[in-house]
Design an enzyme around this catalytic site. Structure first.
Site, short mmCIF file in Angstrom:
data_model
loop_
_atom_site.label_atom_id
_atom_site.label_comp_id
_atom_site.label_asym_id
_atom_site.label_seq_id
_atom_site.Cartn_x
_atom_site.Cartn_y
_atom_site.Cartn_z
N ALA A 66 0.87 -1.17 0.00
CA ALA A 66 0.00 0.00 0.00
C ALA A 66 0.90 1.22 0.00
O ALA A 66 2.06 1.14 0.44
CB ALA A 66 -0.87 -0.01 1.25
N GLY A 112 0.53 -4.97 0.86
CA GLY A 112 -0.66 -5.02 0.00
C GLY A 112 -0.39 -5.68 -1.35
O GLY A 112 -1.31 -6.19 -1.98
N GLU A 115 -0.67 -9.27 -0.65
CA GLU A 115 -2.11 -9.51 -0.40
C GLU A 115 -2.89 -9.54 -1.73
O GLU A 115 -3.82 -10.33 -1.89
CB GLU A 115 -2.67 -8.44 0.54
CG GLU A 115 -2.09 -8.58 1.95
CD GLU A 115 -2.53 -7.46 2.87
OE1 GLU A 115 -2.18 -6.30 2.59
OE2 GLU A 115 -3.23 -7.74 3.86
N GLU A 135 4.41 -5.20 7.36
CA GLU A 135 3.66 -4.12 8.01
C GLU A 135 4.10 -3.82 9.43
O GLU A 135 4.05 -2.67 9.87
CB GLU A 135 2.15 -4.46 8.00
CG GLU A 135 1.46 -4.27 6.65
CD GLU A 135 1.57 -5.49 5.73
OE1 GLU A 135 2.37 -6.40 6.02
OE2 GLU A 135 0.86 -5.51 4.71
#
Ligand code: COA
Length: 260
Positions: A66, A112, A115, A135
């Site tokens: 992200a 992300g 993911e 993270e």
């Protein structure tokens, strides 16, 4: 349709969705996630598209996570919304899609990015890919389904080790742990993803959709996957494709599935 942060390419019945923010290692900012939602909805509803390959632009990254710079402005209320919106509008849309989605992991797949790859139905990685959920180095945990999908793919022990150490693993390690289906050279990555998808596209499309629904039910709390399988199996009997598949087998010819 044209996008600021995505490239869309078509190769016969395959639609490529290429995350195209190479200078930021294809990090997923809000605008990219919104575009991904639109591109996925278009691809899933377009009858000319049989399956999707998601990859990253350039040689270095699939998606490096992200976009961390956007977290700076996120207050204590905003975190839940980021996770909810992302999961509902992109990650769950991929996993529950009615067409097969293959991730072609061409470099870093972090946070992300991993993911996103894990939400896809099949993962092919180039041998130089690096994967991880880092993270906790920021004071966060994965929020786009990573704690759940990684655990389903590699088991609780390896998932907790990867998430708590934040270590990146190599493509070879990912293959050994069931995180990716195949490893190939960077030059062969798209070819391998296409080969897998083209094989799936020869099968009955409604049976493929039913298989995705039934297999997804295996990892869902409160859902009886055996019941889902029975329902989806029964549904296949209402399709013209099943009649065609049986007829083709008995007539010793190739089936001509219409997705009906
Ligand atoms: N969010 C925002 N920007 C990112 C990013 C992310 N997740 N990952 C990389 N970038 C940006 C960098 O800030 C840099 O931008 P700049 O040139 O404007 O400074 C550019 O992409 C190139 O990255 P850089 O860090 O210089 O490349 P590198 O080869 O030295 O390192 C990584 C590569 C992947 C190891 C490193 O970029 C990294 O750790 N990224 C963050 C990974 C992460 O924690 N993801 C989870 C987020 S929840």
């Amino acid at each position: 349709m044209s996008f600021q942060n995505l490239l869309i390419e078509h190769k016969e019945r395959i639609q490529y969705i290429i995350i195209n923010r190479e200078s930021k290692l294809n990090a997923l900012n809000k605008a990219t996630l919104a575009e991904l939602h639109t591109a996925l909805s278009d691809a899933f509803s377009n009858p000319k598209v049989g399956g999707i390959i998601i990859t990253g632009a350039g040689q270095k990254a699939f998606v490096a996570g992200a976009d961390i710079s956007e977290f700076k402005e996120t207050g204590s209320e905003g975190g839940g919304e980021i996770a909810r919106q992302g999961q509902t509008l992109v990650f769950d849309v991929i996993e529950n899609g009615n067409k097969p989605v293959v991730a072609a992991i061409n470099g870093f797949a972090l946070g992300g990015g991993l993911e996103l790859a894990m939400a896809c139905h099949i993962r092919v990685a180039s041998e130089n890919a690096k994967m991880g959920l880092p993270e906790v180095t920021l004071g966060l945990i994965p929020g786009y389904g990573g704690t759940q999908r990684l655990t389903a793919l590699v088991g609780k022990g390896k998932a907790l080790e990867m998430i708590m150490t934040a270590d990146m693993i190599t493509a070879a390690d990912a293959l050994q742990n069931g995180l990716v289906n195949h490893i190939v050279s960077p030059e062969q990555l798209r070819e391998k993803a296409e080969e897998i998808l083209n094989k799936i596209l020869m099968r009955a499309p409604l049976a493929i959709a039913a298989a995705i629904t039934a297999v997804n039910a295996a990892a869902k709390d409160g859902v009886n996957g055996f019941e889902t399988e029975k329902e989806q199996f029964a549904k296949c009997f209402t399709t013209k494709d099943l009649q065609e598949g049986i007829a083709a087998f008995l007539e010793k010819r190739k089936p001509d599935f219409k997705g009906e």
